[in-house]
Design an enzyme around this catalytic site. Structure first.
Site, PDB file in Angstrom:
ATOM      1  CG  ASP A  15      -7.305  25.095  -3.164  1.00 13.44           C
ATOM      2  OD1 ASP A  15      -7.093  23.878  -3.030  1.00 13.44           O
ATOM      3  OD2 ASP A  15      -6.538  25.980  -2.696  1.00 13.44           O
ATOM      4  CE  LYS A  72      -3.153  23.622  -5.065  1.00 15.12           C
ATOM      5  NZ  LYS A  72      -3.455  22.916  -3.800  1.00 15.12           N
ATOM      6  CD  GLU A 109     -10.651   8.095  -2.426  1.00 16.05           C
ATOM      7  OE1 GLU A 109     -11.853   8.375  -2.392  1.00 16.05           O
ATOM      8  OE2 GLU A 109     -10.217   7.075  -2.991  1.00 16.05           O
ATOM      9  NE  ARG A 149      -2.802   1.918  -5.518  1.00 15.43           N
ATOM     10  CZ  ARG A 149      -2.629   0.954  -6.415  1.00 15.43           C
ATOM     11  NH1 ARG A 149      -1.550   0.216  -6.396  1.00 15.43           N
ATOM     12  NH2 ARG A 149      -3.536   0.738  -7.357  1.00 15.43           N
ATOM     13  CG  PHE A 193       1.613  -2.223  -0.603  1.00 12.35           C
ATOM     14  CD1 PHE A 193       0.773  -2.252  -1.697  1.00 12.35           C
ATOM     15  CD2 PHE A 193       2.028  -0.997  -0.130  1.00 12.35           C
ATOM     16  CE1 PHE A 193       0.337  -1.083  -2.304  1.00 12.35           C
ATOM     17  CE2 PHE A 193       1.613   0.181  -0.728  1.00 12.35           C
ATOM     18  CZ  PHE A 193       0.752   0.127  -1.822  1.00 12.35           C
ATOM     19  CG  LEU A 194       4.783  -8.773   0.765  1.00  9.72           C
ATOM     20  CD1 LEU A 194       4.625 -10.285   0.632  1.00  9.72           C
ATOM     21  CD2 LEU A 194       5.487  -8.453   2.087  1.00  9.72           C
ATOM     22  CB  CYS A 242      -0.168   8.971   2.360  1.00  7.31           C
ATOM     23  SG  CYS A 242      -1.009   9.985   1.156  1.00  7.31           S
TER      24      CYS A 242
HETATM   25  C1  UGA Z   1      -0.920   5.432   0.004  1.00  2.33           C
HETATM   26  C2  UGA Z   1      -1.896   4.243   0.087  1.00  2.33           C
HETATM   27  O1  UGA Z   1      -1.416   3.159  -0.703  1.00  2.33           O
HETATM   28  C3  UGA Z   1      -3.285   4.649  -0.406  1.00  2.33           C
HETATM   29  O2  UGA Z   1      -4.202   3.566  -0.242  1.00  2.33           O
HETATM   30  C4  UGA Z   1      -3.769   5.858   0.420  1.00  2.33           C
HETATM   31  O3  UGA Z   1      -5.022   6.323  -0.046  1.00  2.33           O
HETATM   32  C5  UGA Z   1      -2.755   7.005   0.293  1.00  2.33           C
HETATM   33  O4  UGA Z   1      -1.454   6.537   0.758  1.00  2.33           O
HETATM   34  C6  UGA Z   1      -3.243   8.137   1.144  1.00  2.33           C
HETATM   35  O5  UGA Z   1      -3.321   7.974   2.364  1.00  2.33           O
HETATM   36  O6  UGA Z   1      -3.678   9.158   0.602  1.00  2.33           O
HETATM   37  P1  UGA Z   1       0.498   6.594  -1.960  1.00  2.33           P
HETATM   38  O7  UGA Z   1       1.181   7.357  -0.876  1.00  2.33           O
HETATM   39  O8  UGA Z   1      -0.010   7.328  -3.156  1.00  2.33           O
HETATM   40  O9  UGA Z   1      -0.775   5.784  -1.370  1.00  2.33           O
HETATM   41  O10 UGA Z   1       1.534   5.538  -2.512  1.00  2.33           O
HETATM   42  P2  UGA Z   1       1.795   3.965  -2.371  1.00  2.33           P
HETATM   43  O11 UGA Z   1       1.603   3.318  -3.678  1.00  2.33           O
HETATM   44  O12 UGA Z   1       1.085   3.388  -1.226  1.00  2.33           O
HETATM   45  O13 UGA Z   1       3.370   3.977  -2.060  1.00  2.33           O
HETATM   46  C7  UGA Z   1       3.891   4.562  -0.880  1.00  2.33           C
HETATM   47  C8  UGA Z   1       5.376   4.331  -0.791  1.00  2.33           C
HETATM   48  O14 UGA Z   1       5.648   2.949  -0.511  1.00  2.33           O
HETATM   49  C9  UGA Z   1       6.168   4.657  -2.054  1.00  2.33           C
HETATM   50  O15 UGA Z   1       7.357   5.307  -1.699  1.00  2.33           O
HETATM   51  C10 UGA Z   1       6.448   3.296  -2.672  1.00  2.33           C
HETATM   52  O16 UGA Z   1       7.601   3.288  -3.469  1.00  2.33           O
HETATM   53  C11 UGA Z   1       6.618   2.453  -1.423  1.00  2.33           C
HETATM   54  N1  UGA Z   1       6.336   1.010  -1.645  1.00  2.33           N
HETATM   55  C12 UGA Z   1       5.096   0.602  -1.995  1.00  2.33           C
HETATM   56  C13 UGA Z   1       7.353   0.100  -1.438  1.00  2.33           C
HETATM   57  O17 UGA Z   1       8.508   0.447  -1.096  1.00  2.33           O
HETATM   58  N2  UGA Z   1       7.086  -1.236  -1.603  1.00  2.33           N
HETATM   59  C14 UGA Z   1       5.855  -1.684  -1.949  1.00  2.33           C
HETATM   60  O18 UGA Z   1       5.669  -2.924  -2.082  1.00  2.33           O
HETATM   61  C15 UGA Z   1       4.831  -0.745  -2.161  1.00  2.33           C
END
Ligand code: UGA
Length: 464
Positions: free
Chosen positions: A30, A35, A150, A153, A268-269, A279
């Site tokens: 990095d 860091k 990648e 999450r 994710f519902l 992301c």
């Molecule tokens: C997301 C993707 O899920 C990963 O597969 C991907 O690798 C990552 O982005 C990335 O591009 O690096 P992440 O941002 O860590 O991962 O978090 P998620 O678990 O996807 O949640 C994203 C947001 O959606 C959160 O604010 C969460 O609270 C919200 N969410 C998630 C909902 O409101 N409802 C759901 O059913 C699921």
């Protein structure tokens, strides 16, 4: 294998630690000396399950940290680029860090190397990296550039990495593909999962990990399309939740019924206050920009974003409905991270809601199990931070739940009720069964479900 990972952010650091767990020798690079110093001193800069253990097991041994990119490149056969790609004002991803890393790698080449883009990037970045490397002394045949997106999450990053739904390798070179297959071999041949010291499998793990071989352009699109589709699923259920509120249906029943359809699936519902994080918001606008540039007007994504923004406003309207006026009211806030299990507050809808409440003259006492230090840096000093959820609820006119931390779903309601000035809970994450809460004397409002008011008699009256 000898691997370099450039970028010690979420993806880079987790990937580096996991490659070490798979038995490789890893150098993590990095350009932030601060860091790197912290990592060399054994600190874990992010809140992530199993990461401290991996850093402790391999740090200073098969996982080393440095700012010296050239040396690391010379010592490795595979180099992953996992640097940030933040959005520009136009919504496009800013690829300047990717470019400068590619330039430096090209100037440090000794023998054949595979350069792997792991950052989320627009389609054809692969070609752009190759071009930049060629222009900077990268001799033809001395390297290949391939894409290996990648999908981890935050909060479950190590588990997601070691138990992936799929490993995507996008490459137009057989030689490079073969090298990358070797990197992931312990996951794709299943040998990692037979190890006694393997990190335990989550439910529904796919063992061995499925491998998908594609062209570089397809791999780049798989990443953007997957994130956009997941965000669309969330906005879809949030839109359905809004209809549920007006027709008196229960979105939790609706999503259970929908999710049992194997073509839709239950994940994710979950309705709520909208998606956040580093992301989805960024990748959606980048994907829209990619589509625009290719001549396709992807208006569906615009609508996904609009519904997501509206979800925060709907939540604020609910709180206004509960408290009538907001100015001068005291609100307890449970949750600041963009989701449970992480200390990340980037694009957190919780932070946005707290800021709106402050603008309306609300007094805030907040609690988050992991994100308070980060939140303190961005919120004004008028926000008070509590040592736990109960302290955040003391003397408040309403308690709002903004992050789906498990501990917020298991509060001692008998203890909570007398602490509060008014027993009002507005739950942006649907963590509770509404009828259970009213038994304890709470007014309870959530997302896509009828508002509930307590009654002295055992019967609970539904309003709205
Ligand atoms: C997301 C993707 O899920 C990963 O597969 C991907 O690798 C990552 O982005 C990335 O591009 O690096 P992440 O941002 O860590 O991962 O978090 P998620 O678990 O996807 O949640 C994203 C947001 O959606 C959160 O604010 C969460 O609270 C919200 N969410 C998630 C909902 O409101 N409802 C759901 O059913 C699921």
């Amino acid at each position: 294998m000898r691997i370099t990972v450039v970028g010690c952010g979420y993806v880079g650091l987790v990937a580096a630690a996991c490659y070490a767990e798979l038995g490789h020798e890893v150098i993590c690079v990095d350009n932030s000396a601060e860091k790197i110093g912290a990592l060399q001193a054994g600190e874990t800069p992010i809140h992530e399950e199993f990461l401290p253990e991996l850093l402790k097991d391999y740090g200073g041994k098969t996982l080393r940290f440095t700012t010296a990119l050239s040396e690391a490149v010379r010592a490795s056969s595979v180099i992953f680029i996992a640097v940030g790609t933040p959005p520009c004002a136009s919504g496009e991803a800013d690829l300047s860090s990717v470019e400068s890393v590619a330039r430096e790698i090209a100037q440090s080449l000794t023998g054949y190397k595979v350069v792997v883009e792991k950052s989320t990037v627009p389609v054809s970045t692969n070609d752009a990296i190759r071009r930049v490397m060629s222009l900077n002394k990268g001799a033809r045949g001395a390297f290949d550039v391939i894409s290996n997106p990648e999908f981890l999450r935050e909060g479950t990053a190590v588990i997601d990495f070691l138990y992936p739904d799929r490993i995507v390798i996008g490459s137009d070179s057989e030689r490079a593909t073969a090298l990358l297959q070797q990197v992931y071999c312990p996951l794709t041949d299943g040998s990692y999962y037979k190890r006694k010291d393997a990190i335990p499998a989550p439910d529904h793990a796919r063992i061995p990990a499925p491998l998908v071989l594609t062209s570089a352009a397809s791999a780049e699109l798989i990443k953007h399309a997957s994130n956009a589709f997941l965000a669309m699923k969330i906005s879809f259920i949030n839109a359905v939740a809004s209809i549920c509120e007006t027709v008196g249906a229960d979105v939790e029943e609706v999503r259970t019924g929908m999710g049992l359809d194997s073509r839709i699936g239950p994940r994710f519902l979950h309705p709520g206050i909208g998606y956040g994080g580093s992301c989805f918001p960024k990748d959606l606008s980048a994907f829209r920009a990619v589509a625009r540039e290719s001549g396709y007007d992807f208006r569906l994504l615009e609508e996904v974003t609009r519904i997501n923004e509206e979800q925060k406003q709907r939540f604020l309207r609910k709180l206004r409905k509960a408290l009538w006026t907001l100015k001068g009211k005291h609100v307890g806030v449970l949750g600041l991270a963009f989701k449970g299990g992480t200390d990340d507050i980037r694009e957190s809808p919780a932070i946005g809601i707290v800021e709106s409440l402050l603008q309306e003259g609300v007094e805030i006492t907040a609690y988050d199990p992991a994100a308070m230090d980060r939140a303190e840096q961005v919120l004004p000093p008028t926000v008070k931070f509590a040592c736990d959820a109960y302290a955040a609820a003391e003397e408040v006119d309403a308690l709002v739940i903004l992050t789906d931390w498990e501990e917020f779903a298991n509060l001692d309601l008998r203890r909570l009720r007398p602490l509060m000035h008014y027993p009002i809970i507005v739950d942006g994450r649907n963590l509770y069964d509404p009828s259970a809460l009213t038994k304890y004397g709470f007014f309870y409002m959530s997302v896509g479900r009828p508002d509930m008011i307590p009654q002295r008699a055992p019967n609970v009256r539904r309003v709205a």
